[in-house]
Motif scaffolding. Sequence first.
Motif, PDB file in Angstrom:
ATOM      1  N   LEU A 197       0.849  -1.193   0.000  1.00 18.76           N
ATOM      2  CA  LEU A 197       0.000   0.000   0.000  1.00 18.76           C
ATOM      3  C   LEU A 197       0.884   1.242   0.000  1.00 18.76           C
ATOM      4  O   LEU A 197       1.980   1.230   0.569  1.00 18.76           O
ATOM      5  CB  LEU A 197      -0.873   0.034   1.258  1.00 18.76           C
ATOM      6  N   SER A 198       0.373   2.295  -0.613  1.00 18.57           N
ATOM      7  CA  SER A 198       1.057   3.582  -0.470  1.00 18.57           C
ATOM      8  C   SER A 198       0.755   4.084   0.942  1.00 18.57           C
ATOM      9  O   SER A 198      -0.151   3.579   1.613  1.00 18.57           O
ATOM     10  CB  SER A 198       0.549   4.586  -1.496  1.00 18.57           C
ATOM     11  N   GLU A 199       1.499   5.071   1.370  1.00 22.45           N
ATOM     12  CA  GLU A 199       1.298   5.596   2.723  1.00 22.45           C
ATOM     13  C   GLU A 199      -0.144   6.086   2.918  1.00 22.45           C
ATOM     14  O   GLU A 199      -0.779   5.804   3.929  1.00 22.45           O
ATOM     15  CB  GLU A 199       2.286   6.741   2.968  1.00 22.45           C
ATOM     16  N   LYS A 200      -0.674   6.781   1.918  1.00 25.31           N
ATOM     17  CA  LYS A 200      -2.038   7.316   2.035  1.00 25.31           C
ATOM     18  C   LYS A 200      -3.075   6.195   2.072  1.00 25.31           C
ATOM     19  O   LYS A 200      -4.029   6.252   2.840  1.00 25.31           O
ATOM     20  CB  LYS A 200      -2.345   8.257   0.866  1.00 25.31           C
ATOM     21  N   GLU A 201      -2.888   5.191   1.225  1.00 26.45           N
ATOM     22  CA  GLU A 201      -3.842   4.068   1.216  1.00 26.45           C
ATOM     23  C   GLU A 201      -3.835   3.365   2.577  1.00 26.45           C
ATOM     24  O   GLU A 201      -4.874   2.987   3.105  1.00 26.45           O
ATOM     25  CB  GLU A 201      -3.458   3.062   0.117  1.00 26.45           C
ATOM     26  N   TYR A 202      -2.638   3.219   3.117  1.00 25.77           N
ATOM     27  CA  TYR A 202      -2.510   2.576   4.426  1.00 25.77           C
ATOM     28  C   TYR A 202      -3.259   3.377   5.481  1.00 25.77           C
ATOM     29  O   TYR A 202      -4.020   2.837   6.278  1.00 25.77           O
ATOM     30  CB  TYR A 202      -1.030   2.448   4.807  1.00 25.77           C
ATOM     31  N   ARG A 203      -3.046   4.678   5.453  1.00 21.45           N
ATOM     32  CA  ARG A 203      -3.687   5.520   6.473  1.00 21.45           C
ATOM     33  C   ARG A 203      -5.193   5.568   6.319  1.00 21.45           C
ATOM     34  O   ARG A 203      -5.931   5.655   7.302  1.00 21.45           O
ATOM     35  CB  ARG A 203      -3.067   6.914   6.458  1.00 21.45           C
ATOM     36  N   ILE A 204      -5.658   5.493   5.088  1.00 26.03           N
ATOM     37  CA  ILE A 204      -7.106   5.446   4.855  1.00 26.03           C
ATOM     38  C   ILE A 204      -7.685   4.174   5.483  1.00 26.03           C
ATOM     39  O   ILE A 204      -8.636   4.215   6.260  1.00 26.03           O
ATOM     40  CB  ILE A 204      -7.422   5.493   3.337  1.00 26.03           C
ATOM     41  N   LEU A 205      -7.076   3.018   5.165  1.00 26.32           N
ATOM     42  CA  LEU A 205      -7.600   1.760   5.697  1.00 26.32           C
ATOM     43  C   LEU A 205      -7.474   1.707   7.216  1.00 26.32           C
ATOM     44  O   LEU A 205      -8.365   1.226   7.914  1.00 26.32           O
ATOM     45  CB  LEU A 205      -6.889   0.572   5.045  1.00 26.32           C
ATOM     46  N   GLU A 206      -6.366   2.235   7.720  1.00 28.02           N
ATOM     47  CA  GLU A 206      -6.165   2.269   9.169  1.00 28.02           C
ATOM     48  C   GLU A 206      -7.281   3.067   9.846  1.00 28.02           C
ATOM     49  O   GLU A 206      -7.870   2.643  10.835  1.00 28.02           O
ATOM     50  CB  GLU A 206      -4.803   2.901   9.459  1.00 28.02           C
ATOM     51  N   TYR A 207      -7.583   4.213   9.258  1.00 25.42           N
ATOM     52  CA  TYR A 207      -8.621   5.078   9.833  1.00 25.42           C
ATOM     53  C   TYR A 207      -9.991   4.390   9.788  1.00 25.42           C
ATOM     54  O   TYR A 207     -10.757   4.443  10.741  1.00 25.42           O
ATOM     55  CB  TYR A 207      -8.637   6.399   9.068  1.00 25.42           C
ATOM     56  N   PHE A 208     -10.280   3.697   8.684  1.00 28.54           N
ATOM     57  CA  PHE A 208     -11.539   2.957   8.584  1.00 28.54           C
ATOM     58  C   PHE A 208     -11.595   1.830   9.615  1.00 28.54           C
ATOM     59  O   PHE A 208     -12.624   1.602  10.240  1.00 28.54           O
ATOM     60  CB  PHE A 208     -11.705   2.347   7.184  1.00 28.54           C
ATOM     61  N   ILE A 209     -10.488   1.114   9.775  1.00 32.49           N
ATOM     62  CA  ILE A 209     -10.504  -0.037  10.683  1.00 32.49           C
ATOM     63  C   ILE A 209     -10.626   0.422  12.143  1.00 32.49           C
ATOM     64  O   ILE A 209     -11.390  -0.154  12.918  1.00 32.49           O
ATOM     65  CB  ILE A 209      -9.257  -0.929  10.480  1.00 32.49           C
ATOM     66  N   VAL A 210      -9.915   1.484  12.492  1.00 30.08           N
ATOM     67  CA  VAL A 210     -10.013   1.998  13.864  1.00 30.08           C
ATOM     68  C   VAL A 210     -11.441   2.471  14.146  1.00 30.08           C
ATOM     69  O   VAL A 210     -11.941   2.340  15.249  1.00 30.08           O
ATOM     70  CB  VAL A 210      -8.982   3.125  14.099  1.00 30.08           C
ATOM     71  N   ASN A 211     -12.085   3.006  13.124  1.00 28.27           N
ATOM     72  CA  ASN A 211     -13.452   3.519  13.298  1.00 28.27           C
ATOM     73  C   ASN A 211     -14.475   2.629  12.608  1.00 28.27           C
ATOM     74  O   ASN A 211     -15.434   3.110  12.015  1.00 28.27           O
ATOM     75  CB  ASN A 211     -13.544   4.937  12.749  1.00 28.27           C
ATOM     76  N   GLN A 212     -14.233   1.314  12.692  1.00 24.35           N
ATOM     77  CA  GLN A 212     -15.129   0.402  11.987  1.00 24.35           C
ATOM     78  C   GLN A 212     -16.564   0.545  12.476  1.00 24.35           C
ATOM     79  O   GLN A 212     -16.812   0.917  13.605  1.00 24.35           O
ATOM     80  CB  GLN A 212     -14.658  -1.035  12.126  1.00 24.35           C
ATOM     81  N   LYS A 213     -17.487   0.248  11.576  1.00 23.50           N
ATOM     82  CA  LYS A 213     -18.930   0.379  11.815  1.00 23.50           C
ATOM     83  C   LYS A 213     -19.356   1.831  11.939  1.00 23.50           C
ATOM     84  O   LYS A 213     -20.424   2.137  12.467  1.00 23.50           O
ATOM     85  CB  LYS A 213     -19.363  -0.420  13.044  1.00 23.50           C
ATOM     86  N   ARG A 214     -18.501   2.743  11.495  1.00 22.96           N
ATOM     87  CA  ARG A 214     -18.890   4.148  11.505  1.00 22.96           C
ATOM     88  C   ARG A 214     -18.784   4.705  10.099  1.00 22.96           C
ATOM     89  O   ARG A 214     -17.950   4.286   9.323  1.00 22.96           O
ATOM     90  CB  ARG A 214     -17.944   4.944  12.389  1.00 22.96           C
ATOM     91  N   VAL A 215     -19.645   5.667   9.831  1.00 27.13           N
ATOM     92  CA  VAL A 215     -19.577   6.335   8.540  1.00 27.13           C
ATOM     93  C   VAL A 215     -18.603   7.503   8.671  1.00 27.13           C
ATOM     94  O   VAL A 215     -18.716   8.314   9.582  1.00 27.13           O
ATOM     95  CB  VAL A 215     -20.976   6.835   8.131  1.00 27.13           C
TER      96      VAL A 215
END
Length: 227
Positions: A152-170
């Motif tokens: 993953l690029s750094e940005k892609e990683y951070r996007i997925l990280e942010y989604f996973i930390v805030n899973q089940k949230r929009v």
Amino acid sequence: MKLLLVEDEKRMVQALSELLRQEHYEVDACTDGPSGLAAAEGNLYDVIVLDVMLPGMSGFEIAKSLRRQGIRTPILMLTAKSELDDTVEGLDSGADDYLTKPFMARELLARLRALLRRNLPSGDGTLSFGDIALDTNTVSLVCTATSQRVRLSEKEYRILEYFIVNQKRVLTREQLAEKVWGFDSDAEYNNVEVYLSFTRKKLAFVGAKTSIKALRGIGYELRCEDV
Ligand code: CA
């Protein structure tokens, strides 16, 4: 950094809020259990400072409820000395760290910095959701069902990280922009769309059933339909 402070001693709330604001935290304060839980459920915080003994609902119960809902915001629990025996219960409840009252301001600030650096609650330390996991060492995405992986690029990683930390949230485009790029400018929002599309392609590439759903006019949510 957005911080939620749940504490029922008014003087403590005042002193801590002042201290934290000086350190550039954006502080929301709640003085009882139920309103603290509601605030943590309804907003995105970078860290939560949670007292144990609260009117209406204990800090342990709040932490348990948040973790049950998949909300993984780091929690620093404040306990009185007499509650030290409850530390084990607190760890079980999903708190990430403890501070025993009375404490020094610089101790609190140091613990908060440590939690934020880690950016993730303790536990198994892996970032995973549905059939995907992030490999921090190699900065790659792994599909646990297919065993396929991709860098993953750094940005892609951070996007997925942010989604996973805030899973089940929009998450809104604005929140993603602010978190991943660290700015808040209309001109750059297109970047978010571009990187979301890259990220989706990588999810498809590894054969993941987890995907980033767009909810028109609201934002985006990480979903895993059938695992
Ligand atoms: Ca208390």
